[in-house]
Design a protein around this motif. Structure first.
Motif, mmCIF file in Angstrom:
data_model
loop_
_atom_site.group_PDB
_atom_site.id
_atom_site.type_symbol
_atom_site.label_atom_id
_atom_site.label_comp_id
_atom_site.label_asym_id
_atom_site.label_seq_id
_atom_site.Cartn_x
_atom_site.Cartn_y
_atom_site.Cartn_z
ATOM 1 N N ASN A 236 4.579 1.718 1.000
ATOM 2 C CA ASN A 236 5.957 1.096 0.721
ATOM 3 C C ASN A 236 6.296 2.503 -0.171
ATOM 4 O O ASN A 236 7.418 2.924 -0.916
ATOM 5 N N LEU B 272 -7.870 -3.005 7.352
ATOM 6 C CA LEU B 272 -7.683 -2.576 8.683
ATOM 7 C C LEU B 272 -9.579 -2.773 8.981
ATOM 8 O O LEU B 272 -9.794 -2.781 9.894
ATOM 9 N N LEU C 283 4.356 -3.663 6.948
ATOM 10 C CA LEU C 283 4.120 -5.389 6.213
ATOM 11 C C LEU C 283 2.496 -5.714 7.585
ATOM 12 O O LEU C 283 2.667 -6.282 7.902
ATOM 13 N N PHE D 103 -1.382 -4.829 14.100
ATOM 14 C CA PHE D 103 -2.881 -4.149 14.084
ATOM 15 C C PHE D 103 -3.545 -5.164 14.557
ATOM 16 O O PHE D 103 -4.803 -5.029 13.731
ATOM 17 N N TYR E 1 -4.685 7.625 6.889
ATOM 18 C CA TYR E 1 -4.431 6.461 5.822
ATOM 19 C C TYR E 1 -5.800 6.916 4.987
ATOM 20 O O TYR E 1 -5.491 6.814 3.573
ATOM 21 N N GLY F 126 0.405 -1.161 -0.217
ATOM 22 C CA GLY F 126 0.103 -0.190 -0.196
ATOM 23 C C GLY F 126 0.979 0.908 0.139
ATOM 24 O O GLY F 126 1.831 1.234 -0.104
HETATM 25 N N1 PFF Z 1 0.760 -2.551 5.171
HETATM 26 C C1 PFF Z 1 0.054 -0.762 4.435
HETATM 27 C C2 PFF Z 1 0.864 0.190 3.077
HETATM 28 O O1 PFF Z 1 2.326 -0.152 3.183
HETATM 29 O O2 PFF Z 1 -0.168 1.057 3.379
HETATM 30 C C3 PFF Z 1 -0.942 -0.570 5.713
HETATM 31 C C4 PFF Z 1 -1.363 -0.802 6.075
HETATM 32 C C5 PFF Z 1 -2.818 -1.712 5.985
HETATM 33 C C6 PFF Z 1 -1.714 -1.310 8.427
HETATM 34 C C7 PFF Z 1 -3.370 -2.928 6.648
HETATM 35 C C8 PFF Z 1 -2.267 -2.054 8.762
HETATM 36 C C9 PFF Z 1 -3.159 -3.059 8.121
HETATM 37 F F1 PFF Z 1 -4.101 -3.760 8.826
#
Ligand code: PFF
Length: 446
Positions: free
Chosen positions: A24, A322, A224, A228, A103, A21
């Motif tokens: 990165n 999420l 990663l 969460f 986000y 997402g």
């Molecule tokens: N890992 C996602 C990103 O790099 O954008 C953000 C994320 C998604 C964090 C889902 C937590 C989650 F549960």
């Protein structure tokens, strides 16, 4: 007896749909810029290997060993210990909603860029470099787009389209990688690109600060999706391919590689168009640099449409992950069970999003140490709270997850190396992860 129905997708596809997402391509470069470049990248890669991958695997194994989400797993494994099953789970779910709130604001920027590039296809005087400056001052527009994003996210959860979206993301990911690599090649041919690559990849340890360790940890957990409960939920599902260790390793590797490619795209643009990395650092970095490049390309507007569409899909997958985690967990809590939980979760995230959505307009005078509200929001959650949550989670995994089940899980997939993998994994979770997290947090306080 009803056997659990096996989902049609692989666990790796599900995990990548959630993990890949904005972290990165939007967050990674700006955090690297703020933390001095190459040395930070090296620490980040090192932490991904010794902390990220084992914890990611551990989180999925937690879900797999109980067949439940975080709340259910904690209730079951801790014999209903209220501090863990109520206190800790509540903290994690609030963290999910607070992260979702800002986000969604960043996703709304991506959505805006996507629509503007589409309009650009039909306009002769399209100027992509002005998109961000005009969006920045329009607080209500940001809020409107954030609301649209949250409605789409909740609707996808309501109509159980997560799997479809995860498949879609896994399908477009190779194409997205090609787009980013193509753009990176072009960026690398610009003036000063060598200097940028040096900044990004040459580890100069004089440039990092005591804050950099927790910033690298936070970024790694965020990208990663560790801490969460999202990976517990994924582990709890019956997927076609259940190889958790291999899915965890592959995800950690691919995710880091993608972030590195994103850095090779963004940094040459910084040095070619702005000259100073730290001056443009911050959440705006991606949105200030890429339009310059796209503007200079022959089919730049079309490429911009594709780039922001793919990026939006990735942001949507993470947001759905999420909301899905929150609603699945609430469904496991007797008191908070409600069939409209996705709307309640989305509504709460919307309320929280008012502050970050107005951060660059009505609330622009609220800054802390010169940092806008949205940056403070991001850093408090990711650099402070997330590592602490991950530390607790590592202890839960270590002390509550049945070692026999972990061994059996590894054995079933990789019988030849099962013992070695298991002992290495347990060593890292017991002796490496806790001291590394504690040390990084203490350094932050210095
Ligand atoms: N890992 C996602 C990103 O790099 O954008 C953000 C994320 C998604 C964090 C889902 C937590 C989650 F549960």
């Amino acid at each position: 007896m009803n056997l659990p129905t096996t989902k049609k997708i692989h666990i790796f596809v599900a995990a990548i749909g959630v993990a890949f997402g904005l972290g990165n391509i939007w967050r990674f470069p700006y955090v690297v810029a703020e933390n001095g470049g190459g040395a930070f990248v090296l620490i980040y890669v090192f932490l991904t290997t010794i902390v990220g991958a084992p914890l990611l695997i551990g989180e999925m194994l937690l879900g797999k060993s109980t067949g439940k989400n975080l709340i259910g797993s904690l209730k079951l494994l801790s014999a209903n210990n209220k501090v863990l099953s109520v206190g800790f789970s509540t903290l994690v779910l609030i963290l999910c909603l607070l992260v979702l709130s800002y986000y969604s604001v960043i996703s709304s920027w991506v959505m805006h860029f996507f629509t503007q590039f589409i309009f650009g296809l039909f306009s002769s005087d399209f100027e992509p470099r002005l998109i961000f400056s005009s969006l920045k001052s329009q607080g209500y527009l940001q809020l409107l787009l954030t609301s649209v994003h949250l409605i789409i996210t909740c609707a996808l959860v309501k109509y159980k389209k997560e799997e479809l979206l995860e498949k879609c993301i896994a399908f477009v990911l190779p194409f997205f990688t090609i787009v980013v690599i193509t753009m990176a090649f072009r960026a690398l041919s610009l003036e000063n690109a060598i200097e940028a690559v040096r900044f990004f990849l040459y580890p100069d340890f004089t440039k990092i600060s005591t804050k950099s360790f927790s910033a690298a940890l936070g970024q790694m957990f965020f990208t990663l999706s560790i801490g969460f409960g999202a990976m517990v939920t994924i582990g709890a599902n019956q997927y076609k391919d259940q190889s958790i260790p291999s899915a965890g390793f592959r995800l950690a590797t691919l995710d880091s590689l993608f972030s590195l490619v994103a850095g090779l795209l963004i940094f040459p643009l910084v040095s070619s168009y702005f000259l100073y990395y730290d001056k443009v650092a911050g959440p705006e970095l991606l949105f200030l640099t890429t339009p310059n490049l796209l503007n200079s390309l022959h089919f730049g507007t079309l490429l911009g449409v594709i780039f922001f569409l793919f990026l939006y899909l990735a942001a949507l997958g993470a947001s759905v992950g999420l909301v899905h985690t929150v609603t699945n967990n609430l469904a496991e809590s007797k008191r908070l069970k409600n069939k409209n939980n996705y709307w309640i979760a989305g509504g709460m995230a919307w309320l929280f999003s008012l502050a970050p959505a107005f951060s660059s307009s009505f609330l622009k005078d609220f800054s802390f140490n010169g940092k806008p509200l949205i940056v403070v929001w991001d850093q408090v959650l990711i650099d402070w709270i997330l590592p602490i949550v991950a530390l607790v989670l590592s202890q839960v995994i270590l002390y509550f997850v049945d070692e026999k089940k972990v061994k059996a899980e590894i054995q079933s997939q990789t019988p030849q190396n099962a013992h070695t993998i298991f002992t290495h994994w347990r060593f890292l979770v017991r002796w490496v992860i806790p001291p590394v997290i504690i040390f990084s947090m203490l350094l932050r306080l210095v």
